[in-house]
Design a protein around this motif. Structure first.
Motif, PDB file in Angstrom:
ATOM      1  N   GLY A   1       1.395  -1.237   0.012  1.00 15.63           N
ATOM      2  CA  GLY A   1      -0.499   0.204   0.451  1.00 15.63           C
ATOM      3  C   GLY A   1       0.681   1.173  -0.441  1.00 15.63           C
ATOM      4  O   GLY A   1       0.656   1.974  -0.482  1.00 15.63           O
ATOM      5  N   VAL A   2       1.560   1.342   0.939  1.00 13.72           N
ATOM      6  CA  VAL A   2       2.375   2.380   0.552  1.00 13.72           C
ATOM      7  C   VAL A   2       3.212   2.724  -0.403  1.00 13.72           C
ATOM      8  O   VAL A   2       3.353   4.239  -1.006  1.00 13.72           O
ATOM      9  N   GLY A   3       4.032   1.175  -0.919  1.00 15.49           N
ATOM     10  CA  GLY A   3       4.456   1.862  -2.332  1.00 15.49           C
ATOM     11  C   GLY A   3       4.088   2.678  -3.318  1.00 15.49           C
ATOM     12  O   GLY A   3       4.191   2.831  -3.825  1.00 15.49           O
ATOM     13  N   ALA A   4       2.911   1.537  -2.896  1.00 13.56           N
ATOM     14  CA  ALA A   4       1.572   2.170  -4.184  1.00 13.56           C
ATOM     15  C   ALA A   4       1.644   3.377  -3.894  1.00 13.56           C
ATOM     16  O   ALA A   4       1.054   4.081  -4.955  1.00 13.56           O
ATOM     17  N   TRP A   5       1.565   3.949  -3.368  1.00 17.27           N
ATOM     18  CA  TRP A   5       0.698   5.720  -2.594  1.00 17.27           C
ATOM     19  C   TRP A   5       1.743   6.526  -3.293  1.00 17.27           C
ATOM     20  O   TRP A   5       1.795   7.356  -3.501  1.00 17.27           O
ATOM     21  N   TYR A   6       3.206   5.932  -3.316  1.00 17.72           N
ATOM     22  CA  TYR A   6       3.991   6.550  -3.550  1.00 17.72           C
ATOM     23  C   TYR A   6       4.585   6.774  -5.171  1.00 17.72           C
ATOM     24  O   TYR A   6       5.146   7.833  -5.757  1.00 17.72           O
ATOM     25  N   TRP A   7       3.790   5.642  -5.932  1.00 15.91           N
ATOM     26  CA  TRP A   7       3.999   5.295  -6.730  1.00 15.91           C
ATOM     27  C   TRP A   7       3.024   6.167  -8.126  1.00 15.91           C
ATOM     28  O   TRP A   7       3.654   6.600  -8.965  1.00 15.91           O
ATOM     29  N   GLY A   8       1.967   6.450  -7.205  1.00 20.48           N
ATOM     30  CA  GLY A   8       0.987   7.482  -7.549  1.00 20.48           C
ATOM     31  C   GLY A   8       0.831   8.805  -7.038  1.00 20.48           C
ATOM     32  O   GLY A   8       0.684   9.543  -8.287  1.00 20.48           O
ATOM     33  N   GLN A   9       2.254   8.911  -6.230  1.00 21.64           N
ATOM     34  CA  GLN A   9       2.799  10.534  -6.308  1.00 21.64           C
ATOM     35  C   GLN A   9       3.705  11.141  -6.771  1.00 21.64           C
ATOM     36  O   GLN A   9       3.822  12.050  -7.111  1.00 21.64           O
ATOM     37  N   PHE A  10       4.359   9.834  -7.323  1.00 21.34           N
ATOM     38  CA  PHE A  10       5.554  10.018  -7.906  1.00 21.34           C
ATOM     39  C   PHE A  10       5.878   9.408  -9.188  1.00 21.34           C
ATOM     40  O   PHE A  10       7.089  10.383  -9.626  1.00 21.34           O
ATOM     41  N   VAL A  11       5.467   8.075  -9.386  1.00 16.83           N
ATOM     42  CA  VAL A  11       5.620   7.966 -10.449  1.00 16.83           C
ATOM     43  C   VAL A  11       5.019   7.935 -11.450  1.00 16.83           C
ATOM     44  O   VAL A  11       5.267   8.548 -12.728  1.00 16.83           O
ATOM     45  N   TYR A  12       3.462   7.649 -11.095  1.00 22.85           N
ATOM     46  CA  TYR A  12       2.420   7.562 -12.252  1.00 22.85           C
ATOM     47  C   TYR A  12       2.095   9.527 -12.973  1.00 22.85           C
ATOM     48  O   TYR A  12       1.305   9.204 -13.621  1.00 22.85           O
ATOM     49  N   THR A  13       2.374  10.139 -11.906  1.00 25.26           N
ATOM     50  CA  THR A  13       2.015  11.024 -12.470  1.00 25.26           C
ATOM     51  C   THR A  13       3.109  11.987 -13.370  1.00 25.26           C
ATOM     52  O   THR A  13       3.117  13.273 -13.579  1.00 25.26           O
ATOM     53  N   ALA A  14       4.082  11.425 -13.703  1.00 26.31           N
ATOM     54  CA  ALA A  14       5.099  12.324 -13.763  1.00 26.31           C
ATOM     55  C   ALA A  14       5.977  12.439 -15.279  1.00 26.31           C
ATOM     56  O   ALA A  14       5.004  11.707 -15.700  1.00 26.31           O
ATOM     57  N   ASP A  15       6.431  13.442 -15.653  1.00 28.58           N
ATOM     58  CA  ASP A  15       6.460  13.583 -16.718  1.00 28.58           C
ATOM     59  C   ASP A  15       7.806  12.242 -17.406  1.00 28.58           C
ATOM     60  O   ASP A  15       8.187  11.809 -17.235  1.00 28.58           O
ATOM     61  N   PRO A  16       7.121  11.292 -18.608  1.00 30.28           N
ATOM     62  CA  PRO A  16       7.566  10.689 -19.080  1.00 30.28           C
ATOM     63  C   PRO A  16       8.933  11.067 -19.712  1.00 30.28           C
ATOM     64  O   PRO A  16       9.928  10.160 -20.006  1.00 30.28           O
ATOM     65  N   ALA A  17       8.876  12.257 -19.643  1.00 26.52           N
ATOM     66  CA  ALA A  17       9.813  13.263 -20.247  1.00 26.52           C
ATOM     67  C   ALA A  17      11.368  13.172 -18.880  1.00 26.52           C
ATOM     68  O   ALA A  17      12.609  12.440 -19.422  1.00 26.52           O
ATOM     69  N   GLU A  18      10.743  12.842 -18.025  1.00 23.92           N
ATOM     70  CA  GLU A  18      11.775  12.948 -17.356  1.00 23.92           C
ATOM     71  C   GLU A  18      12.192  11.320 -16.329  1.00 23.92           C
ATOM     72  O   GLU A  18      13.487  11.103 -16.302  1.00 23.92           O
ATOM     73  N   ILE A  19      11.141  10.631 -16.678  1.00 16.19           N
ATOM     74  CA  ILE A  19      11.796   9.745 -16.724  1.00 16.19           C
ATOM     75  C   ILE A  19      12.971   8.896 -17.903  1.00 16.19           C
ATOM     76  O   ILE A  19      13.504   8.152 -17.231  1.00 16.19           O
ATOM     77  N   VAL A  20      12.529   9.443 -18.526  1.00 21.56           N
ATOM     78  CA  VAL A  20      13.336   8.692 -19.977  1.00 21.56           C
ATOM     79  C   VAL A  20      14.978   9.999 -19.990  1.00 21.56           C
ATOM     80  O   VAL A  20      16.008   9.020 -19.829  1.00 21.56           O
ATOM     81  N   HIS A  21      14.760  11.242 -19.469  1.00 17.28           N
ATOM     82  CA  HIS A  21      16.077  11.883 -19.505  1.00 17.28           C
ATOM     83  C   HIS A  21      16.333  12.369 -18.530  1.00 17.28           C
ATOM     84  O   HIS A  21      18.049  12.719 -17.917  1.00 17.28           O
ATOM     85  N   GLY A  22      15.285  12.103 -17.366  1.00 14.14           N
ATOM     86  CA  GLY A  22      16.174  13.274 -16.238  1.00 14.14           C
ATOM     87  C   GLY A  22      16.793  11.846 -14.870  1.00 14.14           C
ATOM     88  O   GLY A  22      17.026  12.279 -14.283  1.00 14.14           O
ATOM     89  N   LEU A  23      16.103  10.401 -15.028  1.00  9.81           N
ATOM     90  CA  LEU A  23      17.664   9.326 -14.641  1.00  9.81           C
ATOM     91  C   LEU A  23      17.899   9.058 -15.644  1.00  9.81           C
ATOM     92  O   LEU A  23      18.211   8.592 -16.562  1.00  9.81           O
ATOM     93  N   GLU A  24      19.015   7.921 -14.716  1.00 14.80           N
ATOM     94  CA  GLU A  24      19.860   7.416 -15.649  1.00 14.80           C
ATOM     95  C   GLU A  24      19.653   5.733 -15.386  1.00 14.80           C
ATOM     96  O   GLU A  24      19.828   5.908 -13.816  1.00 14.80           O
ATOM     97  N   TYR A  25      19.937   5.029 -15.728  1.00 16.76           N
ATOM     98  CA  TYR A  25      19.597   3.603 -15.417  1.00 16.76           C
ATOM     99  C   TYR A  25      21.324   2.396 -16.271  1.00 16.76           C
ATOM    100  O   TYR A  25      21.555   3.322 -17.795  1.00 16.76           O
ATOM    101  N   ARG A  26      21.586   1.863 -15.001  1.00 11.53           N
ATOM    102  CA  ARG A  26      22.568   1.227 -15.522  1.00 11.53           C
ATOM    103  C   ARG A  26      22.917  -0.002 -14.825  1.00 11.53           C
ATOM    104  O   ARG A  26      21.694  -0.761 -13.836  1.00 11.53           O
ATOM    105  N   ILE A  27      23.423  -0.911 -15.500  1.00 10.38           N
ATOM    106  CA  ILE A  27      23.921  -2.114 -15.018  1.00 10.38           C
ATOM    107  C   ILE A  27      24.844  -2.192 -14.199  1.00 10.38           C
ATOM    108  O   ILE A  27      25.869  -1.604 -14.409  1.00 10.38           O
TER     109      ILE A  27
END
Length: 353
Positions: free
Chosen positions: A242-268
């Motif tokens: 429940g807590v993780g789903a709430w944070y997902w709705g607050q910070f991820v689900y409403t985030a701009d897709p451009a921020e997900i792509v260009h604002g974060l870095e993903y690496r192995i």
């Protein structure tokens, strides 16, 4: 029905990134039939039809993640491993075919015999049986005057030197040197020479492993974009709670897709794509033990904190695939030793006790 050329002005109005499923046997895109454009609200239906299910193009790249080991400037397609050696490979294919044909021709033997020889003598010569008796008349002369074997000239051995040189050049171009097979043309003189050759041999495999890790980082970015685009808080609630789903709705689900792509870095994690080299890790940790382990043990004896020494022991056990915690051979953390009590000073002379 409308053809693709007739649809082009309409499709251009939907932007640069359109999803079109094309087929050689169909004159129009499979996902945009002519009935969609001819409908009353054909514009809206067409817009939905040409939308990508997930806008992977938002990353300014391909909608898929290629793994390319040899990139070519200004070319979307990578270079093959064998492409640098294709000239040598074609020559070797022709050369070995020529050698095989040459051997088949030059391996034949011909028998030359006088026409006056009887069929009995000729059958004995052609039968190939051992210790056969051949009777010759005195008018035939010696055996060398009667029969002889014709052979082709000897095979020119220079062709093998050419084949070996071209094959060695092909190995260098493609990286398939003898060291990659665990072989060496001569015995190594020292351990330093072996280490230098081993380091040089791993240049290409290490580069390929880095390319795979970079590609997996791009895949992780695409997965993050797909998760942001499709997953709602209710979708992630069984996994995050429940807590993780709430944070997902607050910070991820409403985030701009451009921020997900260009604002974060993903690496192995570095090195995670390769199988651990246990021997190398054991040698490295052995050098660490020889230099800093004893001072850390002395510090732990004085302070009672052996966490640094135990960390080295755990890494040593990991390199040997042994669980030192389960074996109980780590240093226990003890309270630091208390300082010795200082003796009270003796009373001065002439003073009352």
């Amino acid at each position: 029905s409308l053809t693709l050329d007739q649809m082009r002005p309409v499709l251009d109005g939907f932007g640069d990134f359109c999803f079109l499923a094309v087929c050689d046997e169909c004159p129009y895109p499979l996902n945009v039939p002519s009935g969609v454009l001819n409908a009353v609200d054909g514009g809206e239906l067409a817009r939905r039809a040409v939308q990508w299910p997930t806008p992977f193009w938002a990353d300014d790249g391909w909608p898929f993640t290629p793994i390319s080991f040899h990139s070519v400037p200004n070319d979307p397609w990578p270079l093959s491993h064998l492409a640098p050696g294709m000239g040598e490979l074609k020559f070797l294919n022709w050369l070995y075919s020529f050698i095989a044909s040459k051997i088949a021709v030059t391996s034949r033997d011909f028998i030359a015999a006088k026409e006056s020889l009887s069929e009995e003598v000729l059958s004995v010569i052609k039968s190939g049986r051992d210790l056969e008796l051949i009777k010759l008349n005195h008018e035939h002369g010696t055996i060398n005057d009667v029969i002889g074997f014709l052979q082709h000239p000897q095979f020119n051995k220079d062709i093998w030197a050419v084949a070996e040189a071209v094959s060695a050049q092909f190995d260098r171009r493609t990286g398939l040197t003898e060291l990659m097979y665990g072989m060496s043309a001569r015995q190594m003189r020292s351990a330093e020479e072996a280490n230098v050759k081993s380091s040089a041999m791993n240049v290409r495999p290490d580069d390929m492993a880095n390319k795979v890790e970079d590609a997996m980082g791009a895949v992780a970015k695409a997965e993050a974009l797909a998760a942001r685009w499709h997953l709602t808080p209710n979708d992630v609630k069984p996994v995050l709670g429940g807590v993780g789903a709430w944070y997902w709705g607050q910070f991820v689900y409403t985030a701009d897709p451009a921020e997900i792509v260009h604002g974060l870095e993903y690496r192995i994690e570095a090195g995670s794509a390769k199988k651990p080299n246990r021997d190398r890790d054991a040698d490295n940790i052995a050098q660490v033990i020889q230099t800093v382990f004893q001072p850390l043990v002395q510090i732990g004896t004085m302070t009672g904190d052996f966490s640094a020494a135990n960390a080295i022991l755990r890494e040593w056990g990991k390199s040997m695939e042994m669980d030192f915690d389960r074996l109980g051979i780590l240093f226990p953390n003890l309270p630091p030793p208390q300082p010795r009590p200082q003796p009270e000073p003796a009373p001065a002379k002439g003073t009352a006790a």
